[in-house]
Design an enzyme around this catalytic site. Structure first.
Site, PDB file in Angstrom:
ATOM      1  N   MET A   1       0.824  -1.204   0.000  1.00  0.00           N
ATOM      2  CA  MET A   1       0.000   0.000   0.000  1.00  0.00           C
ATOM      3  C   MET A   1       0.862   1.260   0.000  1.00  0.00           C
ATOM      4  O   MET A   1       2.029   1.238   0.384  1.00  0.00           O
ATOM      5  CB  MET A   1      -0.911   0.023   1.224  1.00  0.00           C
TER       6      MET A   1
ATOM      7  N   ASP B   1      -2.438  -4.978  -0.275  1.00  0.00           N
ATOM      8  CA  ASP B   1      -1.927  -6.242   0.272  1.00  0.00           C
ATOM      9  C   ASP B   1      -2.636  -6.651   1.558  1.00  0.00           C
ATOM     10  O   ASP B   1      -2.932  -7.838   1.758  1.00  0.00           O
ATOM     11  CB  ASP B   1      -0.415  -6.192   0.473  1.00  0.00           C
TER      12      ASP B   1
END
Length: 500
Positions: A81, A241
């Site tokens: 991220m 993720d």
């Protein structure tokens, strides 16, 4: 869809993982290509997005070599991220990406908060505070510190979205990753014109937002030639993720929670509404499932802290599973609380609950009587205590899970499973798949291809829960004194040895 395979990709910090998943959930093949991390200055963290692409190509081609006749019908992508990819008008990378763990933007975070009119306004606009790891501060840093590079900027993408761009030519993202940019309103599912206008960042720099299981592009002829995928293969939105990691262990409905050990560590709990922590200690992001959000606490160094310890203080042990078991055995030989040794895992700053990019790690309480075994246990306990801070916040906000699913490094060690159960005071469990965010991405690809009507159905068809340890009240209470020591250390050391 007999014989169909779904490709899941995860663009992580340490490598790009690729897996092929059958419709029954079995993993047919897996490949990992490692990545390196650049730290040009203390607290900085960068990677070359084109290195992500080359690693993606290598991982996919490895799968292709292993299963040359595989019928890959769709692709899902997960990724780290926040990490910022800066592209020019030709779609070329302008400079290395500033990663989620990069702490250089404290000044820009303060500017964002000031321009927005305070944290209450940020809570209303984007449901999160301005933190160094998020994407918007990185854009402002580029504008202020590298104006020539900023003058070339045409598009800001996230890690997995850059890989989709290289695969398909489509500039797009989806809500779970957009939520972590500080430019997206997770509650109203749109880019926030309020924050963009406040800081003077053009909306034109940002891609369109589609669904996590929606097809957002197809593999181009050039990408097919490089990867071995078939041209025209659909690529879905995918997810951040953490969201894909939760989906990959079946945590997609409110009332559940998952604790994950990757380079960073998280505690994540889905919610039916975009619940916001009044203190902004935990994050509010969109899940990969429509109509579901999640609240998440983040520890910036979890497995990263243990790996640092292994490399620096147990270097004579190799990186094999045997060495991990040896360190677990050392830790298990020491009683709870490591006989007074406490470790703060703030090696790269910290998010939850302190929101302090300049926080630093420490061993405290050492004496001549202590051995490496005490240090090993203190490191593992320190990461668990940091995650317990996040569990406590969830409980404070009324999200009181009856148990925690474990994933990542924390799920692989029986000792660490038991340690987490005892520190959290909650039963823990695992699932029958342990492929991380790549597995969640593959399930999204399967939903996008029509193999399942939605993620809930995909989870029911592919995952089985495995009960783990249930702590006794006395085993949980054994950590009370050590946890109280841990919580007292950050304020005591703030301003010392680099923490300020």
């Amino acid at each position: 869809m007999a014989g169909a395979l779904f490709l899941g990709l995860d663009v992580g910090t340490s490598g790009v993982k690729a897996i092929l998943v059958r419709e029954d959930g079995e993993v047919a093949a897996s490949a990992l290509t490692p990545l390196t991390l650049s730290t040009p200055q203390p607290g900085w963290a960068e990677q070359d997005p084109d290195a992500w692409w080359q690693a993606t190509i290598a991982s996919i081609r490895q799968l292709r070599a292993e299963m040359p006749d595989a019928r890959i019908v769709s692709v899902g992508i997960s990724g780290q991220m926040h990490s910022s990819v800066f592209l020019d008008r030709a779609g070329e990378v302008i400079r290395p990406a500033l990663l989620w763990c990069d702490g250089r933007t404290t000044e820009q975070c303060a500017e964002i908060t000031r321009r927005a009119g305070g944290e209450d306004r940020l809570r209303d606009w984007v449901r999160n505070p301005a933190l160094e790891g998020f994407t918007l501060p990185k854009v402002l840093w580029l504008r202020q510190r590298e104006p020539e590079a900023y003058s070339r900027l045409a598009t800001v993408l996230l890690a997995k979205d850059f890989i989709r761009y290289r695969l398909t030519g489509a500039l797009a993202t989806e809500p779970s990753d957009a939520s972590g940019t500080l430019m997206y309103d997770p509650a109203n599912l749109r880019w926030s014109d309020d924050i963009l206008n406040a800081v003077g960042v053009p909306r034109a720099l940002l891609p369109e937002v589609g669904g996590s299981s929606e097809v957002l592009g197809t593999v181009t002829a050039d990408a097919a030639r490089l990867t071995g995928l078939d041209a025209g293969t659909p690529v879905v939105g995918g997810g951040a993720d953490n969201a894909c990691g939760a989906a990959g262990v079946g945590v997609v409905t409110p009332g559940e929670a998952v604790a994950s050990w990757g380079t960073s560590g998280t505690v994540l709990a889905p919610t039916a509404q975009p619940l916001v922590d009044p203190g902004l200690r935990a994050h509010t992001f969109c899940h990969v499932v429509p109509g579901v959000w999640y609240l998440m606490g983040v520890v910036l160094s979890a497995a990263g802290a243990f790996n640092w310890y292994h490399q620096q203080l147990a270097r004579e042990l190799d990186e094999s599973g045997a060495s991990r078991r040896a360190l677990d055995a050392e830790a298990a030989s020491v009683p709870p609380g490591a006989e007074g040794v406490t470790f703060l895992p703030y090696l790269q700053g910290e998010r939850t609950p302190h929101r302090d990019a300049s926080a630093r790690g420490a061993f405290v309480g050492l004496s001549l009587a202590h051995t490496r075994a005490h240090l090993t246990r203190a490191v593992l306990e320190g990461v668990c205590f940091a995650l317990r801070d996040s569990v406590a916040i969830l409980q404070e906000l009324g999200l009181s899970p009856h148990s925690l699913l474990l994933t990542g490094g924390g799920a692989k060690s029986p000792f660490l499973q038991r340690l987490q159960a005892e520190v959290f005071g909650l039963p823990v469990g695992t699932v029958n798949r342990e492929e991380g965010p790549a597995y969640g991405a593959a399930l999204l690809a399967a939903v996008g291809a029509g193999a399942f009507p939605d993620m809930a159905a995909a989870v029911r068809s592919t995952l089985t829960r495995i009960p783990g340890d249930t702590p006794s009240p006395s085993s949980h209470a054994a950590y009370d004194e050590a946890y109280a020591r841990f919580r007292a250390l950050y304020p005591a050391l703030k301003g010392v040895a680099g923490a300020n």
